[in-house]
Design an enzyme around this catalytic site. Structure first.
Site, mmCIF file in Angstrom:
data_model
loop_
_atom_site.group_PDB
_atom_site.id
_atom_site.type_symbol
_atom_site.label_atom_id
_atom_site.label_comp_id
_atom_site.label_asym_id
_atom_site.label_seq_id
_atom_site.Cartn_x
_atom_site.Cartn_y
_atom_site.Cartn_z
ATOM 1 N N ALA B 225 0.964 -3.798 -2.409
ATOM 2 C CA ALA B 225 1.593 -4.367 -0.860
ATOM 3 C C ALA B 225 1.720 -3.721 0.410
ATOM 4 O O ALA B 225 1.107 -2.345 0.112
ATOM 5 C CB ALA B 225 3.198 -4.841 -1.103
ATOM 6 N N HIS B 226 1.906 -3.981 1.555
ATOM 7 C CA HIS B 226 1.838 -3.294 2.648
ATOM 8 C C HIS B 226 2.451 -2.082 2.802
ATOM 9 O O HIS B 226 3.620 -1.891 2.149
ATOM 10 C CB HIS B 226 2.003 -3.998 3.879
ATOM 11 C CG HIS B 226 3.491 -4.759 3.851
ATOM 12 N ND1 HIS B 226 4.012 -5.583 5.018
ATOM 13 C CD2 HIS B 226 4.462 -5.094 2.960
ATOM 14 C CE1 HIS B 226 4.680 -6.109 4.679
ATOM 15 N NE2 HIS B 226 5.563 -5.797 3.712
ATOM 16 N N ASN B 227 2.200 -0.900 3.171
ATOM 17 C CA ASN B 227 2.539 0.430 3.214
ATOM 18 C C ASN B 227 3.039 1.188 1.764
ATOM 19 O O ASN B 227 3.468 1.932 2.285
ATOM 20 C CB ASN B 227 4.030 0.281 4.386
ATOM 21 C CG ASN B 227 3.508 -0.289 5.463
ATOM 22 O OD1 ASN B 227 3.804 -1.464 6.038
ATOM 23 N ND2 ASN B 227 2.812 0.296 6.515
#
Lengths: 311, 311, 311
Positions: B225-227
């Site tokens: 997922a993001h980050n």
């Protein structure tokens, strides 16, 4: 959209090897659920949970079990396997799925000159077939799928969209200098009458081949690692994964989100529950389950502590 | 299909930094499993479970550990890391996977004019590279993959088929009017010598970047997922997921179907078992497991009640 | 790469329905995390865990809650829903993602002549839209996705890359001759303002339709089986699966890697933890969790025996 297809109930009985009870001349032009039938529908009742809908259904005919106690005023197809009758009838009302300009092999497909494609094979848009592949007769490969390398697909198999067959197995040797990739020299053999769902990945073997035997059915987003041997007529629900070099007998059934670890041996006729992990060899057929029961948050928190404290 | 490659055992020893025991002039033309070797095969024995096959193998040479007690009449390559020797040899016998008309960048690939592609990059059919991407030298991107937007890929990395890099992270703010989409303004940085399996998804960051560090290896159908920041030389098996904004140290290993929740911090050298969920920060390296044991259906039902009743 | 966008803080307040505290003429040209802000950044603080960064942030302005105690020398946007303000601002700084030669419908897309495409629809490279599909206005379908057959997509929905909508449900009848495929005669209805992540699969119905209601948000690699009805404004994290014919109310939330078995009924406002399987109907809203706690290997081994021995 599609042209109408009309059948008499007698014709449907002959096609599906079932028996008419009622009016064999009744005209049927669609197959529908018991709740949404119209006066030209045939429907089916195999789950008695839905029996109450018999009173209100508009269907002209119903597929039922031989022992079903019929009611007057409705027409029936009786069979000792009404679900199989339903399945056979479904093929009569199937709409054509591949009208994309009627290309049997879509012009956007990219096929390696070292691969061989059989007769009556359907290949969708943007399919990529790499070197060393053999696709036998009557296979369907849907759009955006890839046969990466050294993949054999037996007769009458179906590969749904965006699946990747024959990709590199996940193998590295750890050395002082980090991971060294183990090039995957084996192939992938998919036998006949196999159906691979959408978004699946099946790796080719490291040295020997990965094997998917006759009649296997995979749902969507299933992963099969390199050198798995998956026995005939196994059926695996969505989002399962089988790790490398595991050998599995015939008729495996797996519920969704389940896994089997690598280098195991699983006998014939094993059923694995949903969201379950198999970590050991299985030598005895039967149902195996490892679901942590879901509870409301408070109760779960207490159970979680109970498990950690072991009492 | 591929042209034959012949090597003497002495040549293989030099290439793989191992030592010949036996006939250095023996000719090898393939690498095979111990069971399926032929008289020109080299094979390996690192798992003693397969030792019994030594009596029947037809291989002309075997890669073994330095301490292995050799038997007369066979030839050996000895090494303190025989599995790494096997990995190095595998690259000698690799078949070319991309003979698709010998296009280095396949003409069907769609590449944004605002992206930069390095030297000796292989881009497969139907690959889509959106705006703001940088692909360094010697990268391979296989067919039907997408670099959506603002993706950097470091040297010598491999992206397998149908993977999506730099897709939108999953972010919404709840308001009276329903969900408001949070546009994802960050990028995705994939460093060097990374391998991303088939069918993976790695989201770009919401504001800062998502980062996949040097030497990371992802199996198929992994989701990041993001980050997320994923430390160097981590190796993640198939169908795992890591939720947003989790920071992970070096050398993470995850078995298949596992997950790590979001906004966590995981230290270096952590190993997570298959089908396990990590819900808390980990500050101490080691093996973490949370598998609910699979049992036959009856025993599982009793254990399930035991867990819910807590005794 | 993208042209610079400049806004005064007062303009941002008006756009996002928030209130300036400080200098409304301050110029902002980017949205950034509190750690990585520069002197023209606006940032936000909704998680007090990050409050210490206030002292060092270079941001010119900060989005905070109405009750936030401001410090002198910084500028603020105050709101009773600062996260929604952040979401609205993110749309101002979004970079265009589809500069691929500015084709609204990319020329490589393959669209059946029996499907209808609305106005202002964006269709990416290598998208395949089969027969009987309807795509309403303002829909975005990203590259390498497929609408297989009989798929309806309502206004303003977004389909991310490599997703497969309207694929065959997984249905077979077992007979003496093996599995008989049940042809899937239903469709898939995706209503308005829905977002489907990358690499998802949603099957069309067996007889009736599969339904995804208004405002649903799916993360990547989610699988929805045939004849599921998924209520409005549900949000499902990555790698979840919902089995066939389950009916779900509004506002379902699922953590990643979770599942719901088939033929169940789930009421409104249910939240399912990550890595949890729901096996029964849910009639009461609330949080449901079934995570087996992760432990270090030794403790887990003891807990595993405790569960199997039930004491």
């Amino acid at each position: 959209m599609s042209e109408e297809k009309n059948f008499t109930l007698a014709e449907l009985a002959e096609y599906s090897n079932s028996k008419v009870v009622g009016n064999g001349n009744a005209v049927v032009n669609n197959l529908a659920s018991i709740q949404k039938s119209n006066p030209n529908s045939i429907t089916f009742l195999t789950n008695l949970k839905y029996k109450s809908f018999l009173k209100t259904t508009k269907a002209i005919a119903i597929v039922v079990d031989e022992d079903f106690e019929i009611e007057e005023g409705l027409n029936y197809l009786k069979s000792d396997n009404p679900y199989a009758v339903f399945a056979k009838l479904s093929s009569l009302f199937k709409k054509p799925s591949y009208d994309l300009d009627n290309h049997i092999i879509h012009p956007s497909a990219v096929i390696s000159s070292s691969s061989k494609i059989g007769n009556n094979v359907t290949i969708g848009a943007n399919v990529v077939i790499g070197p060393g592949c053999i696709v036998e007769d009557d296979v369907v490969i849907k759009s955006n799928s890839s046969l990466v390398q050294d993949v054999y697909i037996g007769k009458n198999s179906i590969i749904h969209n965006n699946s990747i067959l024959g990709s590199d197995g996940f193998g590295y040797a750890l050395s002082k200098d980090g991971y060294i990739k183990i090039e995957q020299l084996g192939g992938l053999i998919i036998k006949s009458n196999v159906e691979i769902g959408a978004g699946c990945t099946i790796d080719r073997g490291a040295l020997d081949d990965t094997e998917i035997h006759d009649g296997v059915k995979l749902d969507n987003q299933v992963h099969i690692a390199h050198n798995v041997i998956l026995g005939a007529n196994s059926a695996i629900a969505a989002c399962c994964a089988i790790a490398g070099s595991t050998t599995i007998g015939m008729n495996l059934q797996m519920g969704g989100l389940s896994g089997i670890l690598g280098h195991l041996s699983i006998c014939d006729n094993v059923s694995v529950g949903a969201h379950t992990l198999i970590t050991k060899n299985i030598k005895k057929s039967g149902n195996y389950i490892g679901i942590m029961p879901a509870q409301n948050q408070k109760d779960w928190a207490k159970s979680s502590i109970f498990i950690k404290n072991r009492g």
